[in-house]
Design a protein around this motif. Structure first.
Motif, PDB file in Angstrom:
ATOM      1  N   ILE A 126       0.923  -1.240  -0.096  1.00 38.11           N
ATOM      2  CA  ILE A 126       0.078  -0.198  -0.006  1.00 38.11           C
ATOM      3  C   ILE A 126       0.868   1.165   0.138  1.00 38.11           C
ATOM      4  O   ILE A 126       0.787   1.967  -0.877  1.00 38.11           O
ATOM      5  CB  ILE A 126      -0.890   0.045   1.226  1.00 38.11           C
ATOM      6  N   ILE A 127       1.950   1.088   0.858  1.00 36.76           N
ATOM      7  CA  ILE A 127       2.821   2.387   0.817  1.00 36.76           C
ATOM      8  C   ILE A 127       3.650   2.571  -0.651  1.00 36.76           C
ATOM      9  O   ILE A 127       3.841   3.627  -1.053  1.00 36.76           O
ATOM     10  CB  ILE A 127       3.980   2.266   2.072  1.00 36.76           C
ATOM     11  N   GLN A 128       3.892   1.571  -1.330  1.00 38.83           N
ATOM     12  CA  GLN A 128       4.465   1.515  -2.465  1.00 38.83           C
ATOM     13  C   GLN A 128       3.645   1.990  -3.594  1.00 38.83           C
ATOM     14  O   GLN A 128       3.910   2.984  -4.390  1.00 38.83           O
ATOM     15  CB  GLN A 128       4.810   0.105  -2.945  1.00 38.83           C
ATOM     16  N   GLY A 129       2.351   1.785  -3.601  1.00 40.41           N
ATOM     17  CA  GLY A 129       1.400   2.386  -4.378  1.00 40.41           C
ATOM     18  C   GLY A 129       1.126   3.881  -4.275  1.00 40.41           C
ATOM     19  O   GLY A 129       1.087   4.696  -5.143  1.00 40.41           O
ATOM     20  N   ALA A 130       1.048   4.357  -2.801  1.00 40.57           N
ATOM     21  CA  ALA A 130       1.035   5.616  -2.385  1.00 40.57           C
ATOM     22  C   ALA A 130       2.130   6.480  -2.879  1.00 40.57           C
ATOM     23  O   ALA A 130       2.113   7.711  -3.277  1.00 40.57           O
ATOM     24  CB  ALA A 130       0.814   5.557  -0.966  1.00 40.57           C
ATOM     25  N   TYR A 131       3.354   6.056  -2.786  1.00 43.09           N
ATOM     26  CA  TYR A 131       4.583   6.478  -3.426  1.00 43.09           C
ATOM     27  C   TYR A 131       4.965   6.209  -4.916  1.00 43.09           C
ATOM     28  O   TYR A 131       5.922   6.461  -5.500  1.00 43.09           O
ATOM     29  CB  TYR A 131       5.953   5.918  -2.650  1.00 43.09           C
TER      30      TYR A 131
END
Length: 486
Positions: A126-131
């Protein structure tokens, strides 16, 4: 950004965090801070947020829903919005954290991140997608998000291999224990012998002096035995169970009995795979996984033999674990009753001198040669380790405690120095003759350039007059405890 006045050392770590948190460039960035518990990571990050007006959130072991509710409550207290934050999912939560940095660079810390990821394994993705590089929530933010954790095996995998966050972080900061010189300053011990004794028991973990034993320290050498009894061997002390907790804190260490046995084997001097396997009662190939997990957890280190390329040795990294397995575990039932602790310690003092102090002193000597003696050998050390040299003529092998290897500018790397270390033995000409023999064998092997190899004798007990005369003639370097520390 000023470093807090009550923060001991950590200049390198503080400078790296300040650079990361105050970066004025557009776009949200990600950083990772890792280290075993009680090294001061949370103190560093809380101090950073206080100085920079950032947001700090410490996760707990909880369900996914409770963690989201706790994060929403923390954001509400920090931002004071018109209505409280209600976070429906982690994607929304990460976007809220990114919006904190819309107006300026601001550090945002999620401490104990492994707790959240354990409850919600998709969180790194999820953090990867947000970044995502072109995502507006990232490009329009200057949030400096820091993920921190003490589960070393988990944190080591966070940015490795095919992990979702690999390539996303612009900071990967380990917070390690204090080295032996800094530990002496932190404990405020003048006597170098006493400093070495204390370090052999508790190492360089800052919290062992502060929170764990409330600044209790041995007043002098005569007080050392009583200090060990009251501060470490007493069931009333938080240090009594600390070595066991070090393993319990690592989620990947599921078979506690096996891992304790592996550590006990190493503490008893079984540093090779075969010796460990024999001690534990397992086949050698069955130990690959537990040894790797212990290494990833930062509890042991794998070292190559300086003179045998196919030989690997394992050493315990945390002195308290060596002390526990060498001194406490064999007498655990008696120590639990706390009726004869002083007698147990007196009985174990020989084990302490031979099984704990001796190997620990060798480690200090290698650390000194690698980090503090760059001007002593005529070259910068590339590696310092121990080694084993075969002496076929005499049908024996020689253990080398300290082998200092330089950078290979030519065909063969230079062997800058070899040394022997003795904690409780006055060293004499016989020790030097042994080093001369080893140097001759290494010269004949033609693996290293030995033309400028120095011979080193390390002793905490002193040297004979004959050996000192040979030092004056330039044949040997004699290194004392004072040299190691000053």
């Amino acid at each position: 950004m000023r470093k807090p006045s009550d923060m001991f050392d950590r200049d390198r770590e503080w400078a790296a965090l300040v650079r990361f948190a105050s970066d004025e460039q557009a776009g949200a960035t990600l950083g990772v801070v890792s280290g075993r518990r009680r090294q001061g990571k949370s103190f560093l990050l809380e101090s950073l947020c206080q100085e920079a007006g950032g947001f700090y959130f410490s996760a707990q072991e909880a369900t996914d829903a409770e963690s989201l509710a706790s994060l929403g409550a923390a954001l509400t207290r920090h931002l004071d919005p018109v209505a409280p934050f209600v976070l429906p999912d982690w994607a929304t939560a990460i976007d809220v954290l990114l919006r904190i940095g819309r107006d300026r660079p601001v550090p945002v810390v999620i401490d104990e991140f492994p707790y959240l990821a354990r409850a919600h394994p998709a969180l790194p993705s999820i953090i990867q997608g947000a970044y995502a590089p072109r995502r507006a929530e990232r490009t329009e933010s200057r949030t400096r998000l820091l993920l921190c954790g003490s589960a070393m095996s988990f944190m080591g995998r966070l940015l490795s291999g095919n992990a979702p966050l690999r390539g996303r972080a612009s900071l990967d900061l380990p917070v390690d224990t204090l080295d032996y010189r800094l530990a002496r300053r932190f404990w405020e011990i003048e006597d170098v012998r006493l400093a070495a004794l204390v370090h052999a028991v508790v190492g360089g973990t800052p919290a062992y002096r502060t929170e764990m034993i409330r600044y209790d320290r041995p007043r002098d050498l005569d007080d050392f035995d009583d200090w060990v009894i009251r501060a470490v061997l007493s069931p009333g002390s938080p240090m009594f169970l600390e070595a066991r907790y070090l393993l319990a804190e690592e989620p990947d260490l599921r078979d506690g009995a096996l891992y304790h046995s592996v550590l006990a084997a190493i503490a008893e001097g079984n540093n090779g795979r075969g010796g460990i396997a024999g001690y534990v009662g397992r086949k050698t190939n069955e130990l690959s996984h537990p040894l790797t997990v212990l290494e990833d957890s930062g509890l042991i280190v794998r070292e190559g033999d300086a003179f045998r390329g196919n030989r690997t040795t394992f050493r315990i990294k945390e002195p308290l674990l060596t002390f526990y397995h060498g001194i406490m575990r064999p007498f655990w039932p008696q120590l639990m009753r706390a009726t004869a602790t002083d007698r147990i310690w007196r009985r174990a003092e020989r084990r302490f001198a031979g099984g704990v102090l001796g190997p620990h002193f060798e480690r200090l000597c290698r650390d000194w040669a690698l980090h503090f003696a760059e001007d002593r050998f005529g070259g910068w050390p590339a590696d310092v380790t121990a080694g084993t040299v075969n002496d076929s003529a005499n049908r024996t092998t020689h253990e080398v405690d300290v082998a200092v290897i330089g950078h290979a500018d030519g065909a063969k790397p230079p062997l800058l120095a070899i040394g022997e270390a003795k904690w409780g033995e006055t060293m004499g000409v016989g020790h030097l003759d042994r080093l001369r023999r080893i140097r001759a064998l290494l010269t004949a092997s033609d693996r290293y350039d030995t033309s400028s190899t120095r011979l080193l004798c390390f002793s905490a007990a002193g040297f004979t007059d004959d050996l000192r005369r040979l030092q004056n003639q330039g044949e040997v370097d004699l290194i004392t405890l004072t040299d190691l520390y000053d």
